[in-house]
Design a protein around this motif. Structure first.
Motif, PDB file in Angstrom:
ATOM      1  N   SER A   1      10.313   7.217  15.164  1.00 58.74           N
ATOM      2  CA  SER A   1       9.146   8.070  14.923  1.00 58.74           C
ATOM      3  C   SER A   1       9.427   9.099  13.837  1.00 58.74           C
ATOM      4  CB  SER A   1       8.749   8.798  16.212  1.00 58.74           C
ATOM      5  OG  SER A   1       8.502   7.891  17.254  1.00 58.74           O
ATOM      6  N   GLN A   2      10.682   9.539  13.732  1.00 62.82           N
ATOM      7  CA  GLN A   2      11.072  10.539  12.747  1.00 62.82           C
ATOM      8  C   GLN A   2      11.646   9.929  11.480  1.00 62.82           C
ATOM      9  OE1 GLN A   2      10.529  13.795  12.966  1.00 62.82           O
ATOM     10  NE2 GLN A   2       9.658  13.698  15.017  1.00 62.82           N
ATOM     11  N   ILE A   3      12.270   8.770  11.579  1.00 59.13           N
ATOM     12  CA  ILE A   3      12.913   8.151  10.421  1.00 59.13           C
ATOM     13  C   ILE A   3      11.913   7.435   9.523  1.00 59.13           C
ATOM     14  CG2 ILE A   3      14.539   6.316   9.760  1.00 59.13           C
ATOM     15  CD1 ILE A   3      16.259   7.145  12.134  1.00 59.13           C
ATOM     16  N   LEU A   4      10.898   6.801  10.098  1.00 61.42           N
ATOM     17  CA  LEU A   4       9.971   5.985   9.309  1.00 61.42           C
ATOM     18  C   LEU A   4       9.148   6.765   8.275  1.00 61.42           C
ATOM     19  CD1 LEU A   4       8.727   3.379  11.928  1.00 61.42           C
ATOM     20  CD2 LEU A   4       9.797   2.872   9.733  1.00 61.42           C
ATOM     21  N   PRO A   5       8.606   7.940   8.575  1.00 59.93           N
ATOM     22  CA  PRO A   5       7.825   8.639   7.552  1.00 59.93           C
ATOM     23  C   PRO A   5       8.657   8.915   6.291  1.00 59.93           C
ATOM     24  CG  PRO A   5       7.402   9.579   9.705  1.00 59.93           C
ATOM     25  CD  PRO A   5       8.549   8.638   9.877  1.00 59.93           C
ATOM     26  N   GLY A   6       8.042   8.628   5.131  1.00 57.28           N
ATOM     27  CA  GLY A   6       8.740   8.813   3.863  1.00 57.28           C
ATOM     28  C   GLY A   6       8.441   7.662   2.913  1.00 57.28           C
ATOM     29  N   LYS A   7       9.228   7.570   1.844  1.00 51.92           N
ATOM     30  CA  LYS A   7       9.028   6.545   0.822  1.00 51.92           C
ATOM     31  C   LYS A   7      10.112   5.477   0.942  1.00 51.92           C
ATOM     32  CE  LYS A   7       6.674   9.534  -2.514  1.00 51.92           C
ATOM     33  NZ  LYS A   7       6.636  10.044  -3.907  1.00 51.92           N
ATOM     34  N   TRP A   8       9.672   4.210   0.900  1.00 55.41           N
ATOM     35  CA  TRP A   8      10.563   3.074   1.095  1.00 55.41           C
ATOM     36  C   TRP A   8      10.318   1.999   0.042  1.00 55.41           C
ATOM     37  CZ3 TRP A   8      14.100   3.395   5.098  1.00 55.41           C
ATOM     38  CH2 TRP A   8      13.839   4.348   6.092  1.00 55.41           C
ATOM     39  N   LYS A   9      11.345   1.208  -0.223  1.00 63.40           N
ATOM     40  CA  LYS A   9      11.220  -0.033  -0.986  1.00 63.40           C
ATOM     41  C   LYS A   9      11.341  -1.176   0.009  1.00 63.40           C
ATOM     42  CE  LYS A   9      11.439  -0.916  -4.947  1.00 63.40           C
ATOM     43  NZ  LYS A   9      10.426  -1.238  -5.973  1.00 63.40           N
ATOM     44  N   SER A  10      10.271  -1.973   0.124  1.00 61.52           N
ATOM     45  CA  SER A  10      10.268  -3.115   1.029  1.00 61.52           C
ATOM     46  C   SER A  10      10.656  -4.364   0.249  1.00 61.52           C
ATOM     47  CB  SER A  10       8.882  -3.299   1.652  1.00 61.52           C
ATOM     48  OG  SER A  10       8.816  -4.509   2.384  1.00 61.52           O
ATOM     49  N   GLU A  11      11.578  -5.155   0.832  1.00 64.43           N
ATOM     50  CA  GLU A  11      12.002  -6.404   0.203  1.00 64.43           C
ATOM     51  C   GLU A  11      11.931  -7.532   1.219  1.00 64.43           C
ATOM     52  OE1 GLU A  11      15.298  -5.703  -2.993  1.00 64.43           O
ATOM     53  OE2 GLU A  11      15.787  -4.437  -1.259  1.00 64.43           O
ATOM     54  N   SER A  12      11.316  -8.642   0.809  1.00 63.88           N
ATOM     55  CA  SER A  12      11.172  -9.787   1.694  1.00 63.88           C
ATOM     56  C   SER A  12      10.912 -11.034   0.858  1.00 63.88           C
ATOM     57  CB  SER A  12      10.015  -9.577   2.675  1.00 63.88           C
ATOM     58  OG  SER A  12       9.739 -10.760   3.387  1.00 63.88           O
ATOM     59  N   LEU A  13      11.626 -12.116   1.162  1.00 63.20           N
ATOM     60  CA  LEU A  13      11.401 -13.369   0.443  1.00 63.20           C
ATOM     61  C   LEU A  13      10.034 -13.948   0.770  1.00 63.20           C
ATOM     62  CD1 LEU A  13      14.907 -15.082   0.806  1.00 63.20           C
ATOM     63  CD2 LEU A  13      13.932 -13.979  -1.216  1.00 63.20           C
ATOM     64  N   SER A  14       9.525 -13.670   1.961  1.00 66.09           N
ATOM     65  CA  SER A  14       8.242 -14.247   2.373  1.00 66.09           C
ATOM     66  C   SER A  14       7.047 -13.387   1.966  1.00 66.09           C
ATOM     67  CB  SER A  14       8.226 -14.454   3.889  1.00 66.09           C
ATOM     68  OG  SER A  14       8.379 -13.214   4.558  1.00 66.09           O
ATOM     69  N   LEU A  15       7.195 -12.057   2.045  1.00 69.29           N
ATOM     70  CA  LEU A  15       6.069 -11.165   1.769  1.00 69.29           C
ATOM     71  C   LEU A  15       6.127 -10.526   0.392  1.00 69.29           C
ATOM     72  CD1 LEU A  15       5.855  -9.298   5.202  1.00 69.29           C
ATOM     73  CD2 LEU A  15       4.609 -11.336   4.472  1.00 69.29           C
ATOM     74  N   GLY A  16       7.234 -10.709  -0.308  1.00 70.82           N
ATOM     75  CA  GLY A  16       7.380 -10.067  -1.607  1.00 70.82           C
ATOM     76  C   GLY A  16       7.876  -8.637  -1.452  1.00 70.82           C
ATOM     77  N   ASN A  17       7.947  -7.942  -2.576  1.00 67.54           N
ATOM     78  CA  ASN A  17       8.456  -6.569  -2.591  1.00 67.54           C
ATOM     79  C   ASN A  17       7.310  -5.583  -2.754  1.00 67.54           C
ATOM     80  OD1 ASN A  17      10.943  -7.824  -2.505  1.00 67.54           O
ATOM     81  ND2 ASN A  17      11.353  -7.547  -4.685  1.00 67.54           N
ATOM     82  N   ALA A  18       7.512  -4.373  -2.250  1.00 64.19           N
ATOM     83  CA  ALA A  18       6.468  -3.345  -2.344  1.00 64.19           C
ATOM     84  C   ALA A  18       7.104  -1.967  -2.256  1.00 64.19           C
ATOM     85  CB  ALA A  18       5.427  -3.520  -1.240  1.00 64.19           C
ATOM     86  N   ASP A  19       6.451  -0.999  -2.865  1.00 64.73           N
ATOM     87  CA  ASP A  19       6.800   0.408  -2.671  1.00 64.73           C
ATOM     88  C   ASP A  19       5.860   0.957  -1.602  1.00 64.73           C
ATOM     89  OD1 ASP A  19       8.841   0.726  -4.683  1.00 64.73           O
ATOM     90  OD2 ASP A  19       7.234   0.464  -6.160  1.00 64.73           O
ATOM     91  N   ILE A  20       6.437   1.571  -0.581  1.00 64.66           N
ATOM     92  CA  ILE A  20       5.658   1.987   0.583  1.00 64.66           C
ATOM     93  C   ILE A  20       5.855   3.471   0.824  1.00 64.66           C
ATOM     94  CG2 ILE A  20       5.250   1.596   3.046  1.00 64.66           C
ATOM     95  CD1 ILE A  20       6.681  -1.104   2.685  1.00 64.66           C
ATOM     96  N   THR A  21       4.741   4.154   1.066  1.00 64.27           N
ATOM     97  CA  THR A  21       4.791   5.540   1.518  1.00 64.27           C
ATOM     98  C   THR A  21       4.202   5.582   2.919  1.00 64.27           C
ATOM     99  OG1 THR A  21       4.558   6.401  -0.729  1.00 64.27           O
ATOM    100  CG2 THR A  21       4.095   7.920   1.083  1.00 64.27           C
ATOM    101  N   MET A  22       5.012   5.974   3.897  1.00 69.02           N
ATOM    102  CA  MET A  22       4.567   6.005   5.275  1.00 69.02           C
ATOM    103  C   MET A  22       4.351   7.443   5.714  1.00 69.02           C
ATOM    104  SD  MET A  22       6.813   2.963   7.049  1.00 69.02           S
ATOM    105  CE  MET A  22       5.835   3.078   8.552  1.00 69.02           C
ATOM    106  N   ASP A  23       3.203   7.688   6.301  1.00 69.22           N
ATOM    107  CA  ASP A  23       2.852   9.024   6.769  1.00 69.22           C
ATOM    108  C   ASP A  23       2.979   9.077   8.287  1.00 69.22           C
ATOM    109  OD1 ASP A  23       1.434  11.662   5.757  1.00 69.22           O
ATOM    110  OD2 ASP A  23       0.493  11.119   7.657  1.00 69.22           O
TER     111      ASP A  23
END
Length: 209
Positions: A117-139
């Motif tokens: 609950s505390q670690i997830l909020p923030g900015k992440w780089k998502s990498e996946s062979l199936s879903l592709g890559n994305a820049d994610i901002t979680m609130d």
């Protein structure tokens, strides 16, 4: 000498009192905790779900689920509602990290957890062979923004969910893109790296930016 001895006893008493003071805050315990280590278990499938109203759920694997109430007393995490759950001695507690020890057949057992609950909020780089890559901002409010290359940002809701077949928490995604309408089972957690598996068993990693 008569004056020195009483002062010495007072000083020793004060030192003893200082050692017995603990600064664990109940507010820091609230959240969804993923077990990163349980001594004696190679890959622990354990989670700890803690609510502000002092109710909680402690899960061990698929079938062992304990619904409890909790309180912190000095350095003790005390449960009521199920006599099978022992008292735990807190060794570390902040908003993101939890460590405790308990005893199993007389042997001390240490466990460590990470608060998703505390670690997830923030900015992440998502990498996946199936879903592709994305820049994610979680609130922390439960929304996230996904940006894939030059595409328009997608707003996707997220929440932490408990699944039926295992204890590890899942991240539930709800968005217009069917690729992300999925449930990701959390597999490993550090402050800066999270690995998960989709419902189709594809690996997804989040690296903090």
């Amino acid at each position: 000498m008569k004056r020195i001895l009483p002062l010495l006893f007072i000083a020793l008493a004060l030192v003893g009192c200082k050692k017995d003071k603990f600064n664990f805050k109940e507010a820091d315990l609230v959240g969804v905790w993923f077990c990163t280590e349980w001594e004696g278990i190679d890959e622990p499938d354990i989670s700890f779900w803690v609510n502000q109203d002092h109710t909680c759920m402690l899960r061990f694997g698929k079938s062992e689920i304990h619904y409890l109430t909790w309180a912190i007393n000095a350095n003790k995490l005390v449960f009521s509602g199920d006599s099978a759950v022992p008292e735990f001695t807190l060794k570390q507690l902040d908003k993101k990290h939890l460590a405790w020890v308990t005893y199993d057949d007389g042997a001390q057992v240490r466990a460590s957890f990470a608060n998703l609950s505390q670690i997830l909020p923030g900015k992440w780089k998502s990498e996946s062979l199936s879903l592709g890559n994305a820049d994610i901002t979680m609130d922390a409010s439960g929304t996230s923004t996904w940006v894939k290359g030059d595409a328009e940002p997608e707003i996707i809701k997220w929440s932490l969910e408990s699944a039926e077949n295992f204890a590890s928490p899942c991240i539930k995604w709800e968005g217009v893109n069917v690729d992300f309408a999925d449930l990701f089972k959390v597999n490993s957690v550090t402050d800066d790296l999270i690995s998960m598996y989709t419902s189709s068993s594809f690996l997804v990693t989040f690296t903090r930016q």
